[in-house]
Motif scaffolding. Sequence first.
Motif, PDB file in Angstrom:
ATOM      1  N   ASN A 100      -7.721  -2.645 -48.943  1.00 19.95           N
ATOM      2  CA  ASN A 100      -6.432  -2.038 -48.602  1.00 19.95           C
ATOM      3  C   ASN A 100      -5.677  -2.927 -47.610  1.00 19.95           C
ATOM      4  O   ASN A 100      -4.500  -3.211 -47.783  1.00 19.95           O
ATOM      5  CB  ASN A 100      -6.660  -0.641 -48.018  1.00 19.95           C
ATOM      6  N   ASP A 101      -6.383  -3.432 -46.598  1.00 22.39           N
ATOM      7  CA  ASP A 101      -5.739  -4.294 -45.604  1.00 22.39           C
ATOM      8  C   ASP A 101      -5.302  -5.634 -46.201  1.00 22.39           C
ATOM      9  O   ASP A 101      -4.388  -6.271 -45.685  1.00 22.39           O
ATOM     10  CB  ASP A 101      -6.708  -4.597 -44.446  1.00 22.39           C
ATOM     11  N   SER A 102      -5.989  -6.063 -47.246  1.00 22.24           N
ATOM     12  CA  SER A 102      -5.710  -7.392 -47.801  1.00 22.24           C
ATOM     13  C   SER A 102      -4.565  -7.387 -48.806  1.00 22.24           C
ATOM     14  O   SER A 102      -4.224  -8.450 -49.347  1.00 22.24           O
ATOM     15  CB  SER A 102      -6.961  -7.946 -48.501  1.00 22.24           C
ATOM     16  N   LEU A 103      -3.988  -6.232 -49.053  1.00 21.17           N
ATOM     17  CA  LEU A 103      -2.949  -6.146 -50.086  1.00 21.17           C
ATOM     18  C   LEU A 103      -1.804  -7.147 -49.885  1.00 21.17           C
ATOM     19  O   LEU A 103      -1.435  -7.847 -50.833  1.00 21.17           O
ATOM     20  CB  LEU A 103      -2.434  -4.691 -50.180  1.00 21.17           C
ATOM     21  N   PRO A 104      -1.239  -7.277 -48.660  1.00 25.98           N
ATOM     22  CA  PRO A 104      -0.137  -8.239 -48.524  1.00 25.98           C
ATOM     23  C   PRO A 104      -0.558  -9.670 -48.857  1.00 25.98           C
ATOM     24  O   PRO A 104       0.229 -10.433 -49.427  1.00 25.98           O
ATOM     25  CB  PRO A 104       0.268  -8.127 -47.046  1.00 25.98           C
ATOM     26  N   ALA A 105      -1.786 -10.033 -48.510  1.00 29.75           N
ATOM     27  CA  ALA A 105      -2.248 -11.395 -48.796  1.00 29.75           C
ATOM     28  C   ALA A 105      -2.413 -11.607 -50.301  1.00 29.75           C
ATOM     29  O   ALA A 105      -1.985 -12.631 -50.840  1.00 29.75           O
ATOM     30  CB  ALA A 105      -3.555 -11.675 -48.061  1.00 29.75           C
ATOM     31  N   PHE A 106      -3.018 -10.640 -50.997  1.00 35.48           N
ATOM     32  CA  PHE A 106      -3.133 -10.769 -52.453  1.00 35.48           C
ATOM     33  C   PHE A 106      -1.743 -10.761 -53.097  1.00 35.48           C
ATOM     34  O   PHE A 106      -1.481 -11.518 -54.033  1.00 35.48           O
ATOM     35  CB  PHE A 106      -3.996  -9.646 -53.037  1.00 35.48           C
ATOM     36  N   ALA A 107      -0.862  -9.907 -52.573  1.00 34.51           N
ATOM     37  CA  ALA A 107       0.470  -9.817 -53.172  1.00 34.51           C
ATOM     38  C   ALA A 107       1.184 -11.160 -53.090  1.00 34.51           C
ATOM     39  O   ALA A 107       1.909 -11.539 -54.012  1.00 34.51           O
ATOM     40  CB  ALA A 107       1.299  -8.737 -52.471  1.00 34.51           C
ATOM     41  N   HIS A 108       0.960 -11.890 -52.012  1.00 41.53           N
ATOM     42  CA  HIS A 108       1.679 -13.151 -51.851  1.00 41.53           C
ATOM     43  C   HIS A 108       1.481 -14.062 -53.068  1.00 41.53           C
ATOM     44  O   HIS A 108       2.434 -14.636 -53.580  1.00 41.53           O
ATOM     45  CB  HIS A 108       1.246 -13.897 -50.587  1.00 41.53           C
ATOM     46  N   TRP A 109       0.242 -14.193 -53.518  1.00 41.49           N
ATOM     47  CA  TRP A 109       0.016 -15.197 -54.575  1.00 41.49           C
ATOM     48  C   TRP A 109      -0.199 -14.599 -55.962  1.00 41.49           C
ATOM     49  O   TRP A 109      -0.148 -15.303 -56.957  1.00 41.49           O
ATOM     50  CB  TRP A 109      -1.149 -16.119 -54.197  1.00 41.49           C
ATOM     51  N   LEU A 110      -0.428 -13.297 -56.022  1.00 40.16           N
ATOM     52  CA  LEU A 110      -0.839 -12.701 -57.292  1.00 40.16           C
ATOM     53  C   LEU A 110       0.238 -11.827 -57.931  1.00 40.16           C
ATOM     54  O   LEU A 110       0.198 -11.551 -59.130  1.00 40.16           O
ATOM     55  CB  LEU A 110      -2.102 -11.863 -57.011  1.00 40.16           C
ATOM     56  N   LEU A 165      -4.898 -26.038 -51.696  1.00 43.84           N
ATOM     57  CA  LEU A 165      -4.865 -25.103 -52.826  1.00 43.84           C
ATOM     58  C   LEU A 165      -5.373 -23.739 -52.385  1.00 43.84           C
ATOM     59  O   LEU A 165      -4.935 -22.709 -52.876  1.00 43.84           O
ATOM     60  CB  LEU A 165      -5.738 -25.626 -53.980  1.00 43.84           C
ATOM     61  N   SER A 166      -6.367 -23.738 -51.485  1.00 48.63           N
ATOM     62  CA  SER A 166      -6.873 -22.479 -50.945  1.00 48.63           C
ATOM     63  C   SER A 166      -7.201 -22.669 -49.477  1.00 48.63           C
ATOM     64  O   SER A 166      -7.459 -23.789 -49.024  1.00 48.63           O
ATOM     65  CB  SER A 166      -8.136 -22.014 -51.684  1.00 48.63           C
ATOM     66  N   CYS A 177      10.709 -23.456 -51.946  1.00 52.95           N
ATOM     67  CA  CYS A 177      10.682 -24.889 -52.235  1.00 52.95           C
ATOM     68  C   CYS A 177       9.267 -25.411 -52.464  1.00 52.95           C
ATOM     69  O   CYS A 177       8.967 -26.566 -52.148  1.00 52.95           O
ATOM     70  CB  CYS A 177      11.393 -25.673 -51.131  1.00 52.95           C
ATOM     71  N   GLY A 178       8.394 -24.578 -53.004  1.00 53.28           N
ATOM     72  CA  GLY A 178       7.096 -25.036 -53.496  1.00 53.28           C
ATOM     73  C   GLY A 178       6.290 -25.858 -52.508  1.00 53.28           C
ATOM     74  O   GLY A 178       5.825 -25.361 -51.484  1.00 53.28           O
ATOM     75  N   ASP A 220     -12.694 -11.759 -50.020  1.00 55.55           N
ATOM     76  CA  ASP A 220     -11.450 -11.004 -49.820  1.00 55.55           C
ATOM     77  C   ASP A 220     -10.487 -11.717 -48.871  1.00 55.55           C
ATOM     78  O   ASP A 220      -9.335 -11.331 -48.764  1.00 55.55           O
ATOM     79  CB  ASP A 220     -11.731  -9.560 -49.368  1.00 55.55           C
ATOM     80  N   ASP A 221     -10.948 -12.775 -48.204  1.00 52.77           N
ATOM     81  CA  ASP A 221     -10.033 -13.552 -47.363  1.00 52.77           C
ATOM     82  C   ASP A 221      -9.845 -14.983 -47.890  1.00 52.77           C
ATOM     83  O   ASP A 221      -9.494 -15.878 -47.136  1.00 52.77           O
ATOM     84  CB  ASP A 221     -10.492 -13.562 -45.897  1.00 52.77           C
ATOM     85  N   THR A 222     -10.071 -15.147 -49.179  1.00 52.45           N
ATOM     86  CA  THR A 222      -9.664 -16.403 -49.824  1.00 52.45           C
ATOM     87  C   THR A 222      -8.167 -16.293 -50.094  1.00 52.45           C
ATOM     88  O   THR A 222      -7.723 -15.299 -50.644  1.00 52.45           O
ATOM     89  CB  THR A 222     -10.399 -16.593 -51.164  1.00 52.45           C
ATOM     90  N   PHE A 223      -7.428 -17.302 -49.686  1.00 50.54           N
ATOM     91  CA  PHE A 223      -5.969 -17.219 -49.821  1.00 50.54           C
ATOM     92  C   PHE A 223      -5.436 -18.456 -50.521  1.00 50.54           C
ATOM     93  O   PHE A 223      -5.801 -19.578 -50.187  1.00 50.54           O
ATOM     94  CB  PHE A 223      -5.326 -17.100 -48.427  1.00 50.54           C
ATOM     95  N   PHE A 224      -4.570 -18.223 -51.504  1.00 46.84           N
ATOM     96  CA  PHE A 224      -3.915 -19.331 -52.200  1.00 46.84           C
ATOM     97  C   PHE A 224      -2.449 -19.375 -51.780  1.00 46.84           C
ATOM     98  O   PHE A 224      -1.738 -18.383 -51.972  1.00 46.84           O
ATOM     99  CB  PHE A 224      -4.000 -19.149 -53.716  1.00 46.84           C
ATOM    100  N   PRO A 225      -1.975 -20.484 -51.230  1.00 46.20           N
ATOM    101  CA  PRO A 225      -0.547 -20.561 -50.896  1.00 46.20           C
ATOM    102  C   PRO A 225       0.339 -20.304 -52.109  1.00 46.20           C
ATOM    103  O   PRO A 225       1.397 -19.708 -51.986  1.00 46.20           O
ATOM    104  CB  PRO A 225      -0.384 -21.990 -50.364  1.00 46.20           C
ATOM    105  N   SER A 226      -0.104 -20.758 -53.282  1.00 52.41           N
ATOM    106  CA  SER A 226       0.633 -20.459 -54.506  1.00 52.41           C
ATOM    107  C   SER A 226      -0.281 -20.678 -55.701  1.00 52.41           C
ATOM    108  O   SER A 226      -1.134 -21.566 -55.701  1.00 52.41           O
ATOM    109  CB  SER A 226       1.862 -21.363 -54.644  1.00 52.41           C
ATOM    110  N   LEU A 227      -0.067 -19.870 -56.743  1.00 46.86           N
ATOM    111  CA  LEU A 227      -0.884 -20.013 -57.946  1.00 46.86           C
ATOM    112  C   LEU A 227      -0.490 -21.256 -58.752  1.00 46.86           C
ATOM    113  O   LEU A 227      -1.308 -21.801 -59.491  1.00 46.86           O
ATOM    114  CB  LEU A 227      -0.704 -18.755 -58.807  1.00 46.86           C
TER     115      LEU A 227
END
Length: 540
Positions: free
Chosen positions: A171-181, A397-398, A420-421, A281-288
Amino acid sequence: MLLKAIHKRGLSRSLSIIVTTVLAIFFLLTVSRLRHGSLLPSFDGVGRPSSEQHEDPIRTLDRPELPPGQCSSEIDFLRRPQLALADKIVYSRRCIKTTNGSPSGKPVDRDAVANMSQPLVTSKTVVNLTSCSHPDLIPCETLSLPVPPAYPKMQYPHLLFGVASKYDRMNDSLPAFAHWLSSTGARLIGIIVDVDERGSNFNLTSLEAAYRREGILATFLPPKPAKRLNHQGSADSSNNNNNNNNNNNKPAPVEHHHFMLIRELVTVATPSTRWLGILDDDTFFPSLYPLDHELASHDHTKPHWLGALSDDFDSVKLFGFMAYGGAGVFLSTPLARQLEPLSERCIAEATINTGDGILRDCVYAHTRTKLTIVPGLHQHDLQRDASGFFESGVRPLSVHHWKSWYKEPLPSMAAVTRLCGDCFLQRFRFGGGGDVLLANGYSITQYPPGVLDSLDLGRIEGTWSHPEHEYDFSYGPLRKKLPPDQKKSYRLADSYYTTTKTASNTFHQIYLHRASDDDDTSEVKINLGIDEVIELVWEV
Ligand SMILES: *[C@@H]1O[C@H](CO)[C@@H](O)[C@H](O)[C@H]1NC(C)=O
Ligand SMILES: *[C@@H]1O[C@H](CO)[C@@H](O)[C@H](O)[C@H]1NC(C)=O
Ligand SMILES: *[C@@H]1O[C@H](CO)[C@@H](O)[C@H](O)[C@H]1NC(C)=O
Ligand SMILES: *[C@@H]1O[C@H](CO)[C@@H](O)[C@H](O)[C@H]1NC(C)=O
């Protein structure tokens, strides 16, 4: 935390060799026990405390409600308690226009530090955030920045991600997942390991609904009964001399679910699925986009195991040669289909009790596939201050451990990728009476005269705890950490897009230098005791 203090990073070099050795042995035992989950609960699938129980409580400042209109919307944002700014701040801003090339039409060299002849900060305004008073109109001089173009909008239905975690953490990680997914067409499968915990009213349907409201195709599943898993594990394994799985009444540790994810992912995979990404759950991708670009350079029709080592060679020595879970692990569907029927057996046979370690053992024992290391994926076994990494011009990448081992607001930082990628973490040097370096989305740093010229900006500054030889193979050659009086930093605190019908849309980055961060001996300090904000307002 005791463990982290003991983690060699904090040890005084002057300790006698004997004491050091004793502590080192204790450290090894401790960390390996930690990885095995016997000391601390851990929910990131690799047995590490990927995030301390909870974030620091948000410092709140009670600011009085003001009559509508008294505070201009430009300033109002800074009054938010989350920013925890002092009453009085020094504020400056620039309005940024992006250009995608030089006037001659040459494309932008993303990896060069661009030399900007003008200064970044051209005026400063003192603002009282309680009354919202400030003397004059706040200027916003235009600045042109050469950046790469935005990433093409793409769909990624061939990517399938999996994570095993706890309800509250997802639930707490939703904003982070939303960013890239969000709105990517890629799917996420989550095993919520504590969903049946007694007394909880965790509701997977409403968690899924929350993710779907953010445009994420998420499916959350309860864990498969632990008993069955352990029972089959020992039954399937003829030479099970592993003592992890001999207790049928204990719930399966989250590390097992992390590995069992492969089965869930294979079950929902479609003929168009190419890669299964197993994440913490704290793996983060700046962009897919750049991640997918990298994956596309590997043949998904063949068995492939892609990932990254720990960046800390001591960890590699301790845990071995494998794809470390936090960096993100990618299996081609042919490899995942080979492993899936072996799930229980591999858990029973594993020599290590972490999700990434079980996977490693399983791949080595039952397939001819070897690890392919993908540069750009980062396990980030870095503690405390990772600024050297983020200010080095890298294109990760991550990233990982950004909510625990170090703390940085990655979703806010990476928000600029939408605009701007590859400009995320791109660097610009500003002149005109002050040496200032912008690492886009991360920091603005002011150096005393001459310092910047003496630095090799091609090297990573060793800012984290104990940046010694164990990082040579990943980040070397390093340059020395600068003392506080050589570097005044404004770090990104927040960012947001505005979407108005009337005015043009803008993207805002709030860079913040807190007065409390100042070292008393600082020479570059300008305003003792006053928080300073630099806002970059990007034209969208
Ligand atoms: C910027 O200036 C420095 C010297 O001040 C030079 O070494 C560097 O090559 C310049 N960068 C670009 C992209 O021109
Ligand atoms: C800011 O304004 C409030 C209300 O007018 C005032 O009470 C306070 O002293 C001011 N703060 C500073 C630091 O000037
Ligand atoms: C999920 O998080 C939101 C805030 O981010 C909170 O309002 C909500 O109560 C949480 N839901 C659960 C079930 O904990
Ligand atoms: C779970 O949430 C859904 C929708 O939010 C609701 O319809 C359902 O009744 C809830 N289930 C339970 C057991 O509370």
